[in-house]
Design an enzyme around this catalytic site. Sequence first.
Site, PDB file in Angstrom:
ATOM      1  CD  GLU A   1      -3.320  -0.450   2.003  1.00 29.14           C
ATOM      2  OE1 GLU A   1      -3.101   0.274   2.985  1.00 29.14           O
ATOM      3  OE2 GLU A   1      -4.426  -0.979   1.801  1.00 29.14           O
TER       4      GLU A   1
ATOM      5  CG  HIS B   1       9.040 -29.315   1.076  1.00 31.32           C
ATOM      6  ND1 HIS B   1       9.677 -30.489   0.778  1.00 31.32           N
ATOM      7  CD2 HIS B   1       9.698 -28.797   2.152  1.00 31.32           C
ATOM      8  CE1 HIS B   1      10.663 -30.697   1.648  1.00 31.32           C
ATOM      9  NE2 HIS B   1      10.688 -29.683   2.493  1.00 31.32           N
TER      10      HIS B   1
ATOM     11  CE  LYS C   1     -11.410   1.301   2.172  1.00 30.27           C
ATOM     12  NZ  LYS C   1     -10.903   2.200   3.202  1.00 30.27           N
TER      13      LYS C   1
END
Length: 469
Positions: free
Chosen positions: A295, A324, A438
């Site tokens: 951000e 792995h 938003k």
Amino acid sequence: MLQSQIKLYYKNVTAEIIGEENGITPEQLKSLSEKTSPLIGKLNEERKAGKTPYRDLPFNKGISQKVKQLVDGLKAGCENLVVLGIGGSALGNIALQTALNPYMYNLDDAQRTGPRLFVFDNIDPAQLASFLDWVGDKLDKTIFNVISKSGRTAETASEFLIVRKLLLDKLGPAGCKEQIVATTDANEGTLRTITDDAGYRCLEVPDGVGGRFSVLSAVGLFSAAMCGIDIDSLLAGASDMDARVSSEDFYKNPAAINAALNYHFYNHGKKISVMMPYSFHLKDLADWYRQLWAESLGKAKDLADNEVHIGPTPIKALGATDQHSQVQLYREGPNDKLFTFLQVDNFDKNLTIGPVPDSAPELQYLAGAELSTLLNNEKKATEYALLADKRPCLTVVFDRVNAYTIGQFIYLYEVTTSFAGALFGINTYDQPAVELGKEATFALMGKAGYEKLAQQIQPLTEVDGDFLV
Ligand code: PA5
């Protein structure tokens, strides 16, 4: 200054180790130091002028005193603490809990030094419903800490409204009030209004401190102190790191070097930054870092308003687990990553590997070894393998994990982010691109004033059957 200082080790990014094509040469490091050194003074000046208030948090005794007073009053009657928040209002809380409390903290009363902690930083109904089913008859022993600077974040607001209704239904208005602690802006915002109106206990998100820089304020300190974490040591670690990252000597300033190296490698084709802790305790700090880095540094425009679309992509991995899963790619895929390992020299608890049955002599090398030795040797082995393929590797070394070293790490990375933002020439502290999503949520949920946006969204979000297979 207390003894245990975390250190940044950077030899394994140098040309001496991985060659000139991929590593940094002494000349490049020198010119990087010349570019970064003036920024140290600049950041110190900005801090003095009050432009980066997060830097004063470790020294703010008022905040920790208020947090401790509240904890003293609440802890005895509290069996469960629930944090409702998202992004910068949750990731630090999770990281502190994982770093500084035992793995079985919530399940084993003998290992618990406070209430069980649950952090809801998502709005999956199945997850929250399962929790509410469990907590339903324990509501009077459960504190809900709703954290939102703005109060208008849909995820946190909706969780809060669900919990508030439950509390009102089960405990009535007076009982409901007792179970809520709100952490929000001191003066404005939706949650401030609700809090003042209902008379909830409250703590403040300090002025000018963005969510991702707020873990050392009441945002992170309240849940930490409730759960027995030594917040004084945490803040002491951060304030001791403040002296190191304020040093005008580039080569003695771990934040300046860390940021400069990240900047250098980004500009030399390593656009991806992998943080790989070799410690379960440190794993969620990598998540916290991911938000801080993404951000703060992912920006379309620089400070002169040029379009730059800049930003290293932070990736979280965990050693040894992701050996792995990811290391095949990390070694043989594109050489486009800078690795930062987190290494712990001394684990608080250790285990000795048991004897080997006669039927498996090939496991004999493990018998009698300590598990921490295996884990740390796996870190060295992975680093060696990456270096063999000329991949640059940094390491942050923890002598041990405790509140003091975690405080150092948090502050080191916050200030590293400030240096990196200054090197990239962008605004480190805003997040304009988060807004559109938003607002689109508001529109899709039918919020008044967003009707036009709802119409714009429709053709893009309605499923076109021709493309559904
Ligand atoms: O770092 C940030 O600023 C964001 O991640 C916010 O913390 C997040 O969006 C939540 O915002 P608020 O605390 O206003 O609910």
